[in-house]
Design a protein around this motif. Sequence first.
Motif, short mmCIF file in Angstrom:
data_model
loop_
_atom_site.label_atom_id
_atom_site.label_comp_id
_atom_site.label_asym_id
_atom_site.label_seq_id
_atom_site.Cartn_x
_atom_site.Cartn_y
_atom_site.Cartn_z
N ALA A 244 37.08 96.12 21.18
CA ALA A 244 36.41 94.89 20.66
C ALA A 244 34.65 94.97 21.02
O ALA A 244 34.17 94.34 20.55
CB ALA A 244 37.20 93.69 21.30
N GLU A 245 34.73 95.47 22.24
CA GLU A 245 33.08 95.26 22.49
C GLU A 245 32.19 96.23 21.58
O GLU A 245 31.17 95.62 21.22
CB GLU A 245 33.02 95.94 24.01
N LYS A 246 32.76 97.34 21.32
CA LYS A 246 31.95 98.20 20.31
C LYS A 246 32.10 97.17 18.80
O LYS A 246 30.85 97.04 18.28
CB LYS A 246 32.44 99.38 19.87
N GLY A 247 32.97 96.50 18.66
CA GLY A 247 32.89 95.67 17.29
C GLY A 247 31.97 94.79 17.46
O GLY A 247 31.14 94.43 16.56
N ARG A 248 31.85 93.77 18.68
CA ARG A 248 30.74 93.03 18.99
C ARG A 248 29.43 93.60 18.71
O ARG A 248 28.51 92.80 18.10
CB ARG A 248 30.99 92.44 20.25
N LEU A 249 29.24 94.61 19.22
CA LEU A 249 27.89 95.46 19.16
C LEU A 249 27.44 95.74 17.82
O LEU A 249 26.19 95.31 17.39
CB LEU A 249 27.81 96.64 20.00
#
Length: 268
Positions: A244-249
């Motif tokens: 999810a953190e990569k998705g936010r980025l």
Amino acid sequence: MAGLFTSLRDDASLWMDHLSWLDYERRVQAPDATVLLPVGALEQHGPHLPLGTDAMLATAVAADVARRTGALVAPPISYGYKSQIKCGGGQHFCGTTSVDAATLAGQVRDAVREFARHGLRRLAIVNGHYENQWFLIEGIDLGLRDVRLLHPQHDLQVMRLEYWDFLTPQTLAAVFPQGFPGFALEHAAVIETSLMLHYHPDAVRLDLIPDDPPADFPPYDMFPPRPAWVPPSGVLSSARAASAEKGRLLAEEVAQRLAEAVRSGFAR
């Protein structure tokens, strides 16, 4: 499927289909009004992502851009061109439901003509399915030809884009520290899975992500297609590194840079 869009549709003013025709008319006939039209596909995305991933992501990206620009988001065109072996896994998967090139181009042609009839001057088509690209161009070209014949004084401009083209090498390096495999092999892999974890986490089955090695395609196509070239899961490279953190980025960069493109592309 409707439940998956609930969190994205909190702001009704973004969504064309949530407005009355009078409210829409007031919005769309403003000189700087922009409508974003998402286009996706109904296509397998491995055992861990839903069939509607392409349209869901194109719509989510469009909503992020609309929040930054004041644009409206039209309902998506959710059926895309035929899935290809080397970028979508192919037509042999159950659930992949595709249209012919002329059908997709015709839908876009009609949409361009109709938005011009509404008085719109700025239309941006946000594509979320790799195989759609050339047929969107054909639909835009034919639609603008119709507009010139039917409304000679109308100055509609159309922008076509793929959201993944707005990712910078720096962001891709951060998401893929071991090296970026290329967009074609990213079908149902790290980018799409990460974005889905950001936008629609309840729709992702992390426990079902396969760990197949990347597909190794020859530098040619065969017809009839060769399903044996594709991993049985339909995933062309592993999504195990998704988060999810990569998705936010990814989502933040795409939305920011796409919004800038919408502002600058239509400015004149």
